[in-house]
Design a protein around this motif. Structure first.
Motif, PDB file in Angstrom:
ATOM      1  N   ASP A 137       0.821  -1.213   0.000  1.00 46.48           N
ATOM      2  CA  ASP A 137       0.000   0.000   0.000  1.00 46.48           C
ATOM      3  C   ASP A 137       0.854   1.262   0.000  1.00 46.48           C
ATOM      4  O   ASP A 137       0.566   2.218  -0.736  1.00 46.48           O
ATOM      5  CB  ASP A 137      -0.935   0.006   1.215  1.00 46.48           C
ATOM      6  CG  ASP A 137      -2.027  -1.042   1.108  1.00 46.48           C
ATOM      7  OD1 ASP A 137      -2.265  -1.526  -0.013  1.00 46.48           O
ATOM      8  OD2 ASP A 137      -2.636  -1.380   2.137  1.00 46.48           O
ATOM      9  N   ASP A 138       1.892   1.309   0.827  1.00 45.57           N
ATOM     10  CA  ASP A 138       2.734   2.501   0.890  1.00 45.57           C
ATOM     11  C   ASP A 138       3.457   2.740  -0.427  1.00 45.57           C
ATOM     12  O   ASP A 138       3.552   3.886  -0.903  1.00 45.57           O
ATOM     13  CB  ASP A 138       3.754   2.364   2.027  1.00 45.57           C
ATOM     14  CG  ASP A 138       3.100   2.430   3.403  1.00 45.57           C
ATOM     15  OD1 ASP A 138       2.016   3.035   3.498  1.00 45.57           O
ATOM     16  OD2 ASP A 138       3.655   1.860   4.360  1.00 45.57           O
ATOM     17  N   ASP A 139       3.976   1.681  -1.016  1.00 44.61           N
ATOM     18  CA  ASP A 139       4.629   1.810  -2.328  1.00 44.61           C
ATOM     19  C   ASP A 139       3.649   2.302  -3.380  1.00 44.61           C
ATOM     20  O   ASP A 139       3.977   3.153  -4.214  1.00 44.61           O
ATOM     21  CB  ASP A 139       5.224   0.465  -2.758  1.00 44.61           C
ATOM     22  CG  ASP A 139       6.455   0.087  -1.954  1.00 44.61           C
ATOM     23  OD1 ASP A 139       7.048   0.984  -1.338  1.00 44.61           O
ATOM     24  OD2 ASP A 139       6.808  -1.110  -1.933  1.00 44.61           O
ATOM     25  N   ARG A 140       2.426   1.757  -3.330  1.00 48.51           N
ATOM     26  CA  ARG A 140       1.438   2.126  -4.350  1.00 48.51           C
ATOM     27  C   ARG A 140       1.022   3.599  -4.225  1.00 48.51           C
ATOM     28  O   ARG A 140       0.770   4.269  -5.229  1.00 48.51           O
ATOM     29  CB  ARG A 140       0.219   1.213  -4.253  1.00 48.51           C
ATOM     30  CG  ARG A 140      -0.710   1.321  -5.454  1.00 48.51           C
ATOM     31  CD  ARG A 140      -1.686   0.181  -5.539  1.00 48.51           C
ATOM     32  NE  ARG A 140      -2.551   0.109  -4.379  1.00 48.51           N
ATOM     33  CZ  ARG A 140      -2.494  -0.858  -3.461  1.00 48.51           C
ATOM     34  NH1 ARG A 140      -1.609  -1.826  -3.588  1.00 48.51           N
ATOM     35  NH2 ARG A 140      -3.314  -0.862  -2.434  1.00 48.51           N
ATOM     36  N   ARG A 141       0.976   4.110  -3.000  1.00 47.39           N
ATOM     37  CA  ARG A 141       0.661   5.533  -2.829  1.00 47.39           C
ATOM     38  C   ARG A 141       1.771   6.406  -3.421  1.00 47.39           C
ATOM     39  O   ARG A 141       1.491   7.433  -4.062  1.00 47.39           O
ATOM     40  CB  ARG A 141       0.465   5.852  -1.342  1.00 47.39           C
ATOM     41  CG  ARG A 141      -0.919   5.486  -0.829  1.00 47.39           C
ATOM     42  CD  ARG A 141      -1.161   6.113   0.542  1.00 47.39           C
ATOM     43  NE  ARG A 141      -0.378   5.434   1.579  1.00 47.39           N
ATOM     44  CZ  ARG A 141      -0.829   4.422   2.297  1.00 47.39           C
ATOM     45  NH1 ARG A 141      -2.049   3.959   2.080  1.00 47.39           N
ATOM     46  NH2 ARG A 141      -0.075   3.864   3.221  1.00 47.39           N
ATOM     47  N   LEU A 142       3.028   6.014  -3.216  1.00 49.66           N
ATOM     48  CA  LEU A 142       4.137   6.782  -3.780  1.00 49.66           C
ATOM     49  C   LEU A 142       4.114   6.720  -5.304  1.00 49.66           C
ATOM     50  O   LEU A 142       4.310   7.743  -5.979  1.00 49.66           O
ATOM     51  CB  LEU A 142       5.462   6.248  -3.240  1.00 49.66           C
ATOM     52  CG  LEU A 142       6.716   6.994  -3.708  1.00 49.66           C
ATOM     53  CD1 LEU A 142       6.672   8.446  -3.274  1.00 49.66           C
ATOM     54  CD2 LEU A 142       7.971   6.306  -3.179  1.00 49.66           C
ATOM     55  N   PHE A 143       3.874   5.545  -5.863  1.00 46.18           N
ATOM     56  CA  PHE A 143       3.766   5.411  -7.319  1.00 46.18           C
ATOM     57  C   PHE A 143       2.585   6.224  -7.836  1.00 46.18           C
ATOM     58  O   PHE A 143       2.649   6.839  -8.907  1.00 46.18           O
ATOM     59  CB  PHE A 143       3.608   3.938  -7.699  1.00 46.18           C
ATOM     60  CG  PHE A 143       4.909   3.194  -7.862  1.00 46.18           C
ATOM     61  CD1 PHE A 143       5.347   2.790  -9.112  1.00 46.18           C
ATOM     62  CD2 PHE A 143       5.698   2.900  -6.767  1.00 46.18           C
ATOM     63  CE1 PHE A 143       6.543   2.105  -9.272  1.00 46.18           C
ATOM     64  CE2 PHE A 143       6.894   2.217  -6.898  1.00 46.18           C
ATOM     65  CZ  PHE A 143       7.330   1.817  -8.156  1.00 46.18           C
TER      66      PHE A 143
ATOM     67  N   ALA B 189       1.342   8.966  -6.494  1.00 42.93           N
ATOM     68  CA  ALA B 189       1.726  10.373  -6.465  1.00 42.93           C
ATOM     69  C   ALA B 189       2.620  10.712  -7.650  1.00 42.93           C
ATOM     70  O   ALA B 189       2.499  11.793  -8.256  1.00 42.93           O
ATOM     71  CB  ALA B 189       2.441  10.682  -5.152  1.00 42.93           C
ATOM     72  N   MET B 190       3.513   9.784  -8.000  1.00 34.67           N
ATOM     73  CA  MET B 190       4.358   9.985  -9.180  1.00 34.67           C
ATOM     74  C   MET B 190       3.506  10.082 -10.444  1.00 34.67           C
ATOM     75  O   MET B 190       3.784  10.874 -11.353  1.00 34.67           O
ATOM     76  CB  MET B 190       5.352   8.830  -9.292  1.00 34.67           C
ATOM     77  CG  MET B 190       6.186   8.813 -10.555  1.00 34.67           C
ATOM     78  SD  MET B 190       5.402   7.855 -11.885  1.00 34.67           S
ATOM     79  CE  MET B 190       5.432   6.216 -11.203  1.00 34.67           C
ATOM     80  N   VAL B 191       2.453   9.291 -10.519  1.00 34.41           N
ATOM     81  CA  VAL B 191       1.540   9.343 -11.666  1.00 34.41           C
ATOM     82  C   VAL B 191       0.902  10.726 -11.775  1.00 34.41           C
ATOM     83  O   VAL B 191       0.745  11.274 -12.879  1.00 34.41           O
ATOM     84  CB  VAL B 191       0.467   8.242 -11.538  1.00 34.41           C
ATOM     85  CG1 VAL B 191      -0.706   8.510 -12.483  1.00 34.41           C
ATOM     86  CG2 VAL B 191       1.067   6.882 -11.825  1.00 34.41           C
ATOM     87  N   VAL B 192       0.519  11.323 -10.641  1.00 36.24           N
ATOM     88  CA  VAL B 192      -0.057  12.668 -10.648  1.00 36.24           C
ATOM     89  C   VAL B 192       0.937  13.671 -11.226  1.00 36.24           C
ATOM     90  O   VAL B 192       0.596  14.498 -12.086  1.00 36.24           O
ATOM     91  CB  VAL B 192      -0.487  13.083  -9.221  1.00 36.24           C
ATOM     92  CG1 VAL B 192      -0.877  14.553  -9.182  1.00 36.24           C
ATOM     93  CG2 VAL B 192      -1.643  12.221  -8.744  1.00 36.24           C
ATOM     94  N   VAL B 193       2.180  13.609 -10.762  1.00 37.66           N
ATOM     95  CA  VAL B 193       3.220  14.520 -11.255  1.00 37.66           C
ATOM     96  C   VAL B 193       3.435  14.319 -12.759  1.00 37.66           C
ATOM     97  O   VAL B 193       3.504  15.292 -13.528  1.00 37.66           O
ATOM     98  CB  VAL B 193       4.536  14.297 -10.481  1.00 37.66           C
ATOM     99  CG1 VAL B 193       5.667  15.115 -11.097  1.00 37.66           C
ATOM    100  CG2 VAL B 193       4.352  14.659  -9.011  1.00 37.66           C
ATOM    101  N   ALA B 194       3.536  13.064 -13.175  1.00 42.89           N
ATOM    102  CA  ALA B 194       3.791  12.772 -14.590  1.00 42.89           C
ATOM    103  C   ALA B 194       2.603  13.156 -15.467  1.00 42.89           C
ATOM    104  O   ALA B 194       2.783  13.682 -16.574  1.00 42.89           O
ATOM    105  CB  ALA B 194       4.109  11.283 -14.754  1.00 42.89           C
ATOM    106  N   ALA B 195       1.383  12.907 -14.984  1.00 37.38           N
ATOM    107  CA  ALA B 195       0.192  13.236 -15.771  1.00 37.38           C
ATOM    108  C   ALA B 195       0.049  14.744 -15.941  1.00 37.38           C
ATOM    109  O   ALA B 195      -0.280  15.233 -17.033  1.00 37.38           O
ATOM    110  CB  ALA B 195      -1.047  12.655 -15.100  1.00 37.38           C
ATOM    111  N   ASN B 196       0.312  15.506 -14.877  1.00 35.97           N
ATOM    112  CA  ASN B 196       0.199  16.962 -14.978  1.00 35.97           C
ATOM    113  C   ASN B 196       1.277  17.542 -15.887  1.00 35.97           C
ATOM    114  O   ASN B 196       1.020  18.480 -16.651  1.00 35.97           O
ATOM    115  CB  ASN B 196       0.292  17.589 -13.588  1.00 35.97           C
ATOM    116  CG  ASN B 196      -0.957  17.342 -12.760  1.00 35.97           C
ATOM    117  OD1 ASN B 196      -2.034  17.108 -13.304  1.00 35.97           O
ATOM    118  ND2 ASN B 196      -0.823  17.381 -11.447  1.00 35.97           N
ATOM    119  N   ALA B 197       2.488  16.975 -15.815  1.00 38.96           N
ATOM    120  CA  ALA B 197       3.556  17.449 -16.703  1.00 38.96           C
ATOM    121  C   ALA B 197       3.267  17.076 -18.153  1.00 38.96           C
ATOM    122  O   ALA B 197       3.484  17.881 -19.075  1.00 38.96           O
ATOM    123  CB  ALA B 197       4.894  16.862 -16.261  1.00 38.96           C
TER     124      ALA B 197
END
Length: 752
Positions: A456-462, A464-472
C-alpha cells in the motif's frame, strides 16, 4: 442468555462449579483422558484462581440440577437444589428424554459395518438434519459412531497416503467405515432419566459435542451390551432448551420481584461508565474532545449567525467567505486529525460559500437574486461536466479491468526492479496524458498500479508519481490539460508552437521530479508478490474490450473538436458504447461481474462528491470576484510576468488552476499579448505543473485522494518537495529556451 452463557462457561472452564462437581464425582472411577474421536468443544483460556472462584460464586446461585437416581448426589449439589432459577424438571434439571422428544427425530444416520466411508457420508448428507452416523452390525448391535472428528482423522490419513485426485476418490470409495469410526468401548452415553446438567457435564469433561442417549447405561456412563439406542443429543440441543427455560423463568421472576432485573443493569451501567472514563483519561482522547468541542461551537455559532440574518455578515461578506474557505481547507488538510470525511467538509464548505455570496454579498437583500441563481446554474453545469466525465471514464476503466484488458500492457512489463518500474510508469503516464487528458490517465494508471504494486505505501508513492507525470504530460499538447485547452480554445495558444516549445520544459519537469522521488523507492522482492499473473495470452473478448475502451478514451478530443460539444458528452457516449458492447459479448450469461452495472457499483461516490464540493467552492470565489482581485494584487505587486506566472502556478497548488487561469485570461488583452506569447505559454506550464505541489492542486491529485485514500499531510511530506523541484526546473528550462530562441534577456516587465 447471559445467565445460561455464564453457567455454561463456569461448567466448562472451572471444575469447581457445583454442577461439574456432581458429574465428576459420579465419573471419578473412569479415566476420560482418552481419544474419544468426538467433536471437540472450543478451548477457552481458564480463569485465574481468584476470578474462577468469584465467578463461580456469582453464577452458582442461578444454577439448578438434579441427579440420576442411580448416581449419588454430592452434599453441595443437594444444598444448591434449594436455590433454583427454574422449577424442577426444567432448565438444567430437565430430563434428556424430554429434550430428545421436543427436538424430534433420532439425531443420527443409521449406517452398516459393511458400508464404505463415502456411502456413510452420502447418507448423512441426505438426512440433512444430522451430522453423525451410528454404525450397527448385521444383528443390529451398535459398533461405533462416526462424527466430524473422525472425518478429520480420515482426511489427514488420506492426504498422507494419496498423490492424486483419482487415488483420493478411490480411497474414499473403498475405505470401510469400521476403520475410522470411534468404537463402542470408547463411547459414553446418558440415559433418558439423566438431566441436562449431567449431559453438559459429560460432554464438557470429555470435550465432545455429541452423546448417545440410551434406555440405560453403566454407572460410569458407559455403553452396556443390552443398552437400546434412543438417539443422539448434541450440546447445542441441550443448551437451546436450557436457555429457553431459564429466560422464561427469569422473566416470571422479574415480574414477581421488579428490582431483580434493575440492580444488575444498574451495576453494569456503572461499570460501563467507569470503563469509558478510564479510556478517556489519555492525551489523545483529550485532544480529540477539544477538537470536537471547538468544531461544535463553530458549527452552532455559524448556524445562528446565518439564521439570525446578522448585519455583520452583510458588512463582512468577503471576510466571511475567505474564513469559510480557509476553515474548509483546514478540515480537508487535517482530515485524519479531525476524523471528518473530506467529502462532507467540501460539500459543507461549498454550501456555506454560496449561501454567503447569494444572501449577504454585495448588498444582497437576504435572498438569492436571479443573477446569482444564474451563476449557480452555470457553475453547476461546469462542475457537472467534470463529474460526469470522471464517472464515465472510471466506469470504462473498470470494465476494461474486469475483462483483464490491461494484460495488454502488463504483459509487456517484465521488470522486477521497483526503481525501474518507477521510471517506466512515469514516462508511460507522461506520454499517455499528452493524448488523453491527465484525469483519465490518472484513473487508468492507478488501476494498473493496483495489479503491479502489492504494498500500500509503495502504491501511494507510485500513485503520487503518476499525478506529477500526468500533470507534466498534459501541458505540452492542447488536449492534455484543461488549462492548456482553455488557452487553446480562446486563441491564446496554437497547436504547433505549444507542442514544440513546451515539450522540453515539461519533460525536464518530469525527469527532475522523478529523479528526486525515486530515492524514496526501496528495492525489495515485493514485485514478485504482486497479484499480477505471469504473462499469458488475453482472451479475444478481453482484447476487444481493451481496444474498444482505449478507442473510447482517445475519441474524446476528436469528438469535441468535430462536434463542438463538451468532452463529458463524448465520454458518456463512449460509456454507452462500452455498455452495449459488453451486453452483446455476455448475452445469455448469468455472470454480471463483467458488465457496466457492476463497474458502476464499484465507483468511489464519495470521491466524486468531494470533487463536486471543491470545484463548487472555487467557482463561487471566482463568481464573487475574489480570485480576480487576487490576480490584480499579484499584477500590481510583482515586478515581472515571469514571477506572476510562477506565483500563479504555486497558487494553483492550493486553488484550482481553472479559475486562476480564467482570471488571468481576463486580466491581459489578447491584442497586447498575442497568440503564443511567452506569457500564455508560461502560464500554461506553471498552472499545469504547479498543481502537483499539493495533492489538492489538480484534478489528478483529487482523483488520487479518492482512489488510493491518500491524505494531504502524507503527500506534503513525501511528494511536495520533489514536485516543487520539477516545477522550478521546468520554468528555468522554458526561460532559458525562450531566451535562446528569441535572443532576448530573461524576464520582462508585466503590464497591467
Amino acid at each position: 442468555s447471559l445467565l445460561i452463557i455464564s453457567s455454561w462457561y463456569t461448567i466448562t472452564m472451572t471444575r469447581k462449579a457445583t454442577l461439574v462437581s456432581a458429574a465428576a464425582a459420579a465419573l471419578a472411577a473412569t479415566n476420560f483422558n482418552v481419544a474419544l474421536g468426538f467433536s471437540p468443544v472450543p478451548t477457552i483460556k481458564p480463569l485465574n484462581q481468584h476470578s474462577a472462584s468469584s465467578f463461580s460464586a456469582r453464577t452458582s446461585a442461578f444454577m439448578s440440577a438434579s441427579t440420576d437416581s442411580n448416581t449419588p448426589a454430592p452434599t453441595d449439589l443437594a444444598a444448591l437444589s434449594k436455590i433454583k432459577l427454574t422449577p424442577e424438571g426444567f432448565g438444567f434439571s430437565r430430563p434428556i428424554g424430554q429434550i430428545l422428544k421436543n427436538r424430534g427425530g433420532a439425531g443420527y444416520y443409521k449406517a452398516s459395518t459393511a458400508d464404505s466411508v463415502i456411502e456413510v457420508m452420502n447418507g448423512i448428507s441426505a438426512a440433512e438434519t444430522t451430522f453423525v452416523a451410528l454404525v450397527f452390525d448385521a444383528e443390529d448391535v451398535l459398533q461405533g459412531i462416526f462424527t466430524d472428528a473422525d472425518y478429520i482423522r480420515l482426511a489427514t490419513l488420506r492426504s498422507a497416503k494419496v498423490d492424486s485426485e483419482e487415488e483420493s476418490a478411490t480411497f474414499m470409495a473403498t475405505a470401510p467405515i469400521t476403520d475410522f469410526m470411534t468404537p463402542r468401548d470408547k463411547l459414553k452415553c446418558v440415559s433418558e432419566s439423566n438431566t441436562a446438567s449431567q449431559a453438559v457435564a459429560i460432554m464438557s469433561e470429555n470435550t465432545f459435542r455429541h452423546t448417545i442417549l440410551v434406555d440405560q447405561c453403566g454407572s460410569d456412563f458407559s455403553y452396556l451390551d443390552n443398552s437400546v439406542v434412543k438417539g443422539v443429543i448434541s450440546m447445542q440441543d441441550v443448551l437451546r432448551v436450557i436457555q429457553v427455560d431459564e429466560r422464561l423463568s427469569f422473566d416470571a421472576l422479574t415480574q414477581k420481584f421488579p428490582g431483580l432485573a434493575d440492580k444488575p443493569m444498574e451495576q453494569m451501567r456503572e461499570e460501563i461508565k467507569s470503563q469509558a472514563n478510564a479510556l478517556a483519561s489519555n492525551d489523545e482522547t483529550a485532544k480529540r474532545d477539544i477538537i470536537r468541542a471547538v468544531t461544535t461551537v463553530l458549527s452552532v455559532g455559524s448556524v445562528l449567525l446565518f439564521a439570525t440574518q446578522s448585519e455583520w455578515l452583510s458588512a463582512h461578506a468577503e471576510l466571511t467567505m475567505i474564513g469559510i474557505f480557509v476553515l474548509g481547507y483546514i478540515g480537508i488538510i487535517f482530515e485524519e486529525v479531525f476524523e471528518f470525511n473530506k467529502a462532507a467538509v467540501a460539500l459543507l464548505m461549498s454550501t456555506g460559500l454560496w449561501v454567503t455570496y447569494a444572501d449577504f454579498y454585495g448588498g444582497s437583500s437576504g435572498l438569492a437574486s436571479n443573477a446569482v441563481l444564474g451563476q449557480l446554474g452555470e457553475q453547476l453545469a461546469e462542475v457537472s461536466d467534470i463529474c460526469f466525465f470522471l464517472l464515465a471514464a472510471s466506469a470504462i476503466v473498470e470494465v476494461v479491468d474486469a475483462h483483464q484488458g490491461f494484460k495488454v500492457v502488463t504483459n509487456l512489463i517484465t521488470t522486477k526492479s521497483k526503481k525501474g518500474l518507477f521510471w517506466v510508469i512515469g514516462f508511460l503516464t507522461f506520454f499517455l496524458s499528452a493524448i488523453l487528458n491527465n484525469l483519465t490517465v490518472t484513473i487508468v494508471m492507478v488501476s494498473l498500479l493496483r495489479k503491479l504494486i502489492p504494498n500500500d505505501d509503495d502504491r501511494r508513492l507510485f500513485g503520487a508519481m503518476v499525478v506529477v507525470a500526468a500533470n507534466a504530460g498534459g501541458v505540452w499538447t492542447p488536449i492534455g490539460d484543461v488549462t492548456t485547452t482553455m488557452l487553446w480554445i480562446n486563441n491564446q495558444l496554437s497547436t504547433i508552437p505549444t507542442v514544440t516549445e513546451l515539450f522540453l520544459p515539461s519533460i525536464v519537469c518530469l525527469v527532475a521530479s522523478l529523479a528526486f522521488l525515486v530515492n524514496q523507492v526501496e528495492e525489495d522482492t515485493s514485485l514478485s508478490e504482486s497479484t499480477l499473473p505471469p504473462p499469458s495470452p488475453l482472451a479475444t473478448r478481453g482484447v476487444v474490450v481493451f481496444w474498444a475502451g482505449i478507442a473510447c478514451l482517445l475519441s474524446v478530443p476528436i469528438f469535441s473538436e468535430l462536434t463542438g460539444l463538451p468532452p463529458y458528452l463524448a465520454m458518456l457516449t463512449g460509456l454507452g458504447a462500452m455498455w452495449t458492447l459488453t451486453d452483446i459479448i455476455h448475452m445469455g450469461e448469468e455472470n454480471e461481474e463483467q458488465k457496466v452495472p457492476a463497474a458502476l457499483s464499484k465507483l468511489d461516490t464519495s470521491g466524486i462528491l468531494f470533487f463536486l464540493g471543491i470545484l463548487m467552492s472555487i467557482g463561487v470565489l471566482d463568481k464573487s470576484g475574489l480570485l480576480k482581485d487576487l490576480a490584480i494584487f499579484l499584477n500590481d505587486n510583482l515586478p515581472s510576468q515571469d514571477i506572476i506566472a510562477t506565483v500563479i502556478g504555486i497558487a494553483s497548488a492550493l486553488i484550482d488552476n481553472v479559475p486562476l487561469v480564467a482570471a488571468t485570461m481576463g486580466m491581459y488583452d489578447l491584442a497586447e499579448y498575442g497568440t503564443d506569447d511567452k506569457l500564455w505559454q508560461l502560464i500554461a506550464l506553471c498552472a499545469g505543473t504547479g498543481g502537483s505541489i499539493l495533492v489538492i492542486g489538480s484534478a489528478s491529485g483529487v482523483a488520487l485522494m479518492g482512489l488510493e485514500k491518500v491524505d494531504f499531510l502524507w503527500y506534503a511530506k513525501k511528494v511536495s518537495l520533489g514536485a516543487a523541484v520539477g516545477y522550478f526546473a521546468g520554468i528555468a528550462t522554458y526561460l532559458a529556451q525562450n531566451a535562446i530562441l528569441t535572443g532576448a534577456l530573461l524576464g520582462g516587465t508585466a503590464t497591467p
